[in-house]
Structure formats: structure tokens, C-alpha cells
Design an enzyme around this catalytic site. Structure first.
Site, PDB file in Angstrom:
ATOM      1  N   GLY A 239      43.135  33.392  47.586  1.00  7.23           N
ATOM      2  CA  GLY A 239      44.448  33.058  47.034  1.00  7.23           C
ATOM      3  C   GLY A 239      45.268  32.093  47.849  1.00  7.23           C
ATOM      4  N   PRO A 272      38.609  33.707  51.377  1.00  6.44           N
ATOM      5  CA  PRO A 272      39.140  32.409  50.949  1.00  6.44           C
ATOM      6  C   PRO A 272      38.071  31.516  50.337  1.00  6.44           C
ATOM      7  CG  PRO A 272      38.828  32.433  53.323  1.00  6.44           C
ATOM      8  CD  PRO A 272      38.425  33.798  52.827  1.00  6.44           C
ATOM      9  N   GLY A 273      38.407  30.836  49.272  1.00  2.00           N
ATOM     10  CA  GLY A 273      37.484  29.879  48.670  1.00  2.00           C
ATOM     11  C   GLY A 273      38.131  28.502  48.664  1.00  2.00           C
ATOM     12  N   ARG A 274      39.102  28.364  47.784  1.00  2.00           N
ATOM     13  CA  ARG A 274      39.782  27.077  47.586  1.00  2.00           C
ATOM     14  C   ARG A 274      40.309  26.483  48.897  1.00  2.00           C
ATOM     15  NH1 ARG A 274      42.594  26.013  42.678  1.00  2.00           N
ATOM     16  NH2 ARG A 274      42.500  28.244  42.282  1.00  2.00           N
ATOM     17  N   ARG A 310      38.963  21.482  35.404  1.00  2.00           N
ATOM     18  CA  ARG A 310      40.275  22.060  35.767  1.00  2.00           C
ATOM     19  C   ARG A 310      41.455  21.431  35.013  1.00  2.00           C
ATOM     20  NH1 ARG A 310      42.814  22.669  39.957  1.00  2.00           N
ATOM     21  NH2 ARG A 310      43.208  24.880  39.747  1.00  2.00           N
ATOM     22  N   TYR A 314      43.234  24.358  32.940  1.00  2.00           N
ATOM     23  CA  TYR A 314      44.456  24.933  33.542  1.00  2.00           C
ATOM     24  C   TYR A 314      45.620  23.943  33.543  1.00  2.00           C
ATOM     25  CZ  TYR A 314      40.650  27.590  35.760  1.00  2.00           C
ATOM     26  OH  TYR A 314      39.510  28.307  36.031  1.00  2.00           O
ATOM     27  N   CYS A 340      33.436  14.109  23.587  1.00  2.00           N
ATOM     28  CA  CYS A 340      34.037  14.141  22.252  1.00  2.00           C
ATOM     29  C   CYS A 340      34.994  15.319  22.104  1.00  2.00           C
ATOM     30  CB  CYS A 340      32.936  14.197  21.212  1.00  2.00           C
ATOM     31  SG  CYS A 340      31.904  12.749  21.313  1.00  2.00           S
ATOM     32  N   GLU A 341      36.058  15.287  22.849  1.00  2.00           N
ATOM     33  CA  GLU A 341      37.116  16.292  22.803  1.00  2.00           C
ATOM     34  C   GLU A 341      38.423  15.568  23.106  1.00  2.00           C
ATOM     35  OE1 GLU A 341      36.983  19.768  22.541  1.00  2.00           O
ATOM     36  OE2 GLU A 341      34.811  20.046  22.623  1.00  2.00           O
ATOM     37  N   TYR A 369      36.038  24.726  42.714  1.00  2.00           N
ATOM     38  CA  TYR A 369      36.058  24.943  41.271  1.00  2.00           C
ATOM     39  C   TYR A 369      35.847  23.620  40.519  1.00  2.00           C
ATOM     40  CZ  TYR A 369      37.899  29.275  43.105  1.00  2.00           C
ATOM     41  OH  TYR A 369      38.055  30.432  43.835  1.00  2.00           O
TER      42      TYR A 369
END
Ligand code: LLP
Length: 414
Positions: A239, A272-274, A310, A314, A340-341, A369
Site C-alpha cells: 500500500g 510492498p509491491g508498487r 491502468r 483505474y 478496437c476500444e 501492475y
């Protein structure tokens, strides 16, 4: 701008450590992720020293970036690994993690995954269901294993200050066990004779805007275990935020300071990751077309939501910079991918230099991520991943770009 000591300009060229980004792209093409291992190590060391007085076990969260080279670098730096699937455990072990330094978390572990984790000797299970305890206990018994370390994951019912899609500690979330369920389990530990209820786990959300949800959660956790001295470990999850351009986020040191009085008498685990890998990575993409339409300028690039979801998922804002600073005149553009979006937009209304077809752009702070959430939607081969070696002077392919053959490798026609 979210540049840093590793990702910086030199003579108007974007460098990652001592390597010119354009040199890498000349060899491997685009779109391509590049990660600075020196920056990942720097971030890991910063967390380790901020929390040093608490003597934590730091388990890098593999879900943020599961590249074997990244995992190996962090393992070599002293990290354990936080895994959420048997696949991640498999990768962590391949990267050299010792099984006892792996925590296995996840809201829906299958029986096969539990079996695999127990056979490998994984150090901790972060548990989110009572039935899961039954499974772990039974499989441990079958394997002749005992004293399996369990951290019950608490859902503290606190709402984290973050994007709602990455908040996990509020009452309505699928994550964790209620305080009542945990109290019940701790009062009936003998029902699971092969388990050792040694810890409580919580993770209130990712990219936290302040420390208050974490401290509130820890307080609730402490209350729950105060009459159970054998529960001597608090795992407070991940986090810790990174700046995607925002200025007012709590630092690693602020997190350490806020939690210190609450965790001093416990063993501490962090996940921790991010905060370790996000600002170590960039995604390089090439400008394919420029379209003036509907009073807008579209920069159509060869990167998209399939490589980097991302922004679409988000509404995340990632800064985008030119790999070569050639033109100082700027214009407001929409950076979009070929998928195609309508929502395949990497950046909306951003000022960028006036560029030529074939010029390169780098999307910043994409080490976490990013590649892990890539897909091959629209039959787009997954991108290459490159690492800058620990000396900052060499680069290696961490993952080859997928080929068309890779796209059909597992398909059966008859
Ligand atoms: N521990 C647990 C139990 C977690 O659920 C997570 C992240 C972490 C640790 C690592 O958290 P970090 O230090 O990275 O904040 N895909 C989303 C983020 C999902 C995070 C899921 N859990 C994004 O791109 O923002």
C-alpha cells in the site's frame, strides 16, 4: 515530472541508468517495458532502512511485477516474496526464493494450490476463509506436516483513501475475515491441530493516500490478539504509494513513523509491491500516426491497453515523455493505442511536443501492475521486457517479445 535518478535525461535523450532508451529500442523494437534494477534495489533499500528499527521481514509482492529477473534481484537483496497463486510461488522459487521466505496470500486458494504450497514448504499462509483452514490443516496432516504458520487476514472495515478499485479493507469487500470470525478462530485454535496461529494479516488497499486506514486497521488487529500472546506477528500488507505526478502522498518514512508505536512489540512483515518497482519501469512506445479529428490531435502509438491497462481500468494518469527532446513547441494531444476500444486511451489531454511519425514516447512509472496485467487482446503479441543490470551499464532481455506462433501455441484445431 516523475523522473528520478535512474530515469532521466542526458543531452536531451531519455536514459535509464547509463543506457540510452533509444539504443535498447533499436535492438528490440517497441512497445517494450524497461526496468531499472538499480532503482528497484534503491527502493527496496529505502523501505528496509525506513523500517529498520522494527526489524521487518520484507516480502516483495510479486503481483506488481513478476519478472524472474526482478524477483531474483530482490531475493538477492534480501527480500522474501508475497505470492497470491501457486504460479507465483513457482516463479518465486525459480527466481531463487527460499520457500520459508514466501507468504501465500489470496482470497480463493484452490486445494491444489494449497497442496503445492505445503509440499514446497512455504513459510506462511495468509488465510481468508474458515474452510481454507480446514483444507490446510487436512493436507498438512496428510503430508505429515505440523505447525504451519497462519496469519489470519483481518477485514478491519476501514475505507482506505485510494481509488475504489484498489481499496480492500472496507466492510463490503470480499477480502479478509471479520473481527468476529477471527476472534472465534483464535478461541478455537485446537480445532486445527496442525496449524500455528502465529500472525494477523491486513492490507487495507494499494496506493494509499494517507496512513490513517493502516493505523486504524492495526489498532483493530492489536485488540483482537491482545489476549493471544502466541500471535506475535503483524503482517501489514503493501500500500505504500508512489507519485504518478501527485505531490502530497505520504512517504515510506511517514508510514514507518505512523505505525512504529503500534507494532513495536510484534514481529513485523511488510508486502510492498508498487513502492519497489513502479518508478523503476517505463513502457516505450512508437508514434504510428497523427490524426487531427473532432478538434483534437490524436497521437496513435503502438502501445495500448493490452500492454498497459491502468489508464483504462483505474483512470490512472501516467506521465508520458519523449525519448528524444527535439522540439520544444508543445500541443495538447490524446495518446491512444491501436486496440478496437474507445477506451484504449493512454493519456487524455496531455501537452506533448510536436512529434514526427516514428518518434518514441516513454510512459513513466509503469514498472508495477504493467506487464503483469498485459493481455494479448486483438491478438497482439505481449511486449518485450528488458532490465538494466545492477551496475547500470548493461541491459538484458527479461522476456522476449511474443511471436505470432506464441499466440496460437496452446490452441487446438482438431
Ligand atoms: N499485499 C496484499 C495482500 C495485496 O493485496 C497487495 C496488492 C499488496 C500486498 C501489494 O500492494 P502494493 O504495495 O503494490 O500497494 N492492479 C492495481 C493494484 C492492485 C493491488 C492488489 N493488491 C493497480 O494497478 O493499481
Amino acid at each position: 515530472m516523475t523522473l528520478n535518478e535512474s530515469i532521466h535525461y542526458q543531452n536531451k535523450q531519455l536514459y535509464i541508468d547509463n543506457i540510452a532508451v533509444s539504443d535498447v529500442i533499436t535492438h528490440v523494437g517497441s512497445p517494450t517495458y524497461i526496468y531499472s534494477l538499480p532503482r528497484a534495489i534503491h527502493n527496496y533499500n529505502r523501505i528496509a532502512s525506513a523500517f529498520e528499527h522494527l526489524n521487518p521481514h520484507i516480502h516483495y509482492s510479486a503481483k506488481a511485477n513478476g519478472s524472474l529477473r526482478v524477483l531474483k534481484t530482490l531475493v538477492d537483496s534480501g527480500a522474501g516474496i508475497d505470492c497470491v497463486s501457486a504460479g507465483e510461488i513457482f516463479k518465486a522459487l525459480k527466481a531463487g526464493a527460499s520457500a520459508r521466505d514466501i507468504v501465500f496470500a489470496g482470497v480463493g486458494k484452490t486445494v491444489n494450490e494449497i497442496q503445492f504450497a505445503l509440499e514446497q514448504g512455504v513459510g506462511w499462509f495468509n488465510v481468508e476463509n474458515i474452510l481454507e483452514l480446514d483444507y490446510i490443516n487436512q493436507i498438512a496432516m496428510n503430508l505429515g506436516l505440523s505447525s504451519i504458520k497462519i496469519a489470519l487476514r483481518l477485514n478491519p472495515k476501514v475505507t482506505a483513501n485510494t481509488h475504489p478499485y484498489i481499496a480492500t479493507g472496507h466492510g463490503g469487500a470480499k477480502f479478509g475475515l471479520t473481527a468476529q470470525a477471527i476472534a472465534h478462530i483464535l478461541n478455537h485454535q485446537e480445532d486445527w491441530a496442525n496449524l500455528n496461529f502465529a500472525g494477523l494479516h491486513l492490507h487495507v488497499g494499494s496506493q494509499l493516500g494517507d496512513t490513517s486506514a493502516t493505523t486504524k486497521g492495526i489498532q483493530i488487529a492489536r485488540d483482537l490478539i491482545k489476549d493471544h500472546p502466541s500471535v506475535d506477528t503483524l503482517n501489514i500488507g503493501g500500500g505504500i504509494p508512489v507519485s504518478y505526478g501527485e505531490a502530497d502522498l505520504p512517504s515510506v518514512e511517514a508510514f514507518a513513523k505512523a505505525i512504529t508505536p503500534l507494532v513495536e512489540s510484534y514481529k513485523l512483515i511488510l508486502e510492498p509491491g508498487r513502492s519497489i518497482i513502479a518508478d523503476a519501469g517505463i513502457l516505450v512506445t512508437c508514434l504510428l500516426y497523427i490524426k487531427q479529428q473532432a478538434a483534437q490531435t490524436f497521437y496513435i502509438v503502438d502501445g495500448s491497453m493490452t500492454e498497459f491497462i491502468r489508464p483504462m481500468l483505474y483512470q490512472a494518469k501516467h506521465q508520458i515523455v519523449p525519448v528524444k527532446q527535439t522540439n520544444s513547441d508543445s500541443q495538447v494531444v490524446q495518446v491512444v493505442g491501436p486496440v478496437c476500444e474507445t477506451t484504449d486511451v493512454l493519456a487524455k489531454d496531455v501537452p506533448l511536443p510536436i512529434m514526427q511519425i516514428g518518434d518514441m514516447l516513454a510512459i513513466l512509472t509503469t514498472g508495477a501492475y504493467g506487464a503483469v496485467m498485459a493481455s494479448s487482446y486483438n491478438a497482439r503479441p505481449r511486449p518485450a521486457e528488458i532490465v538494466i543490470a545492477e551496475d547500470g551499464n548493461n541491459w538484458h532481455i527479461a522476456r522476449k517479445r511474443e511471436t505470432y506462433d506464441d499466440l496460437i501455441r496452446d490452441e487446438l484445431l482438431d
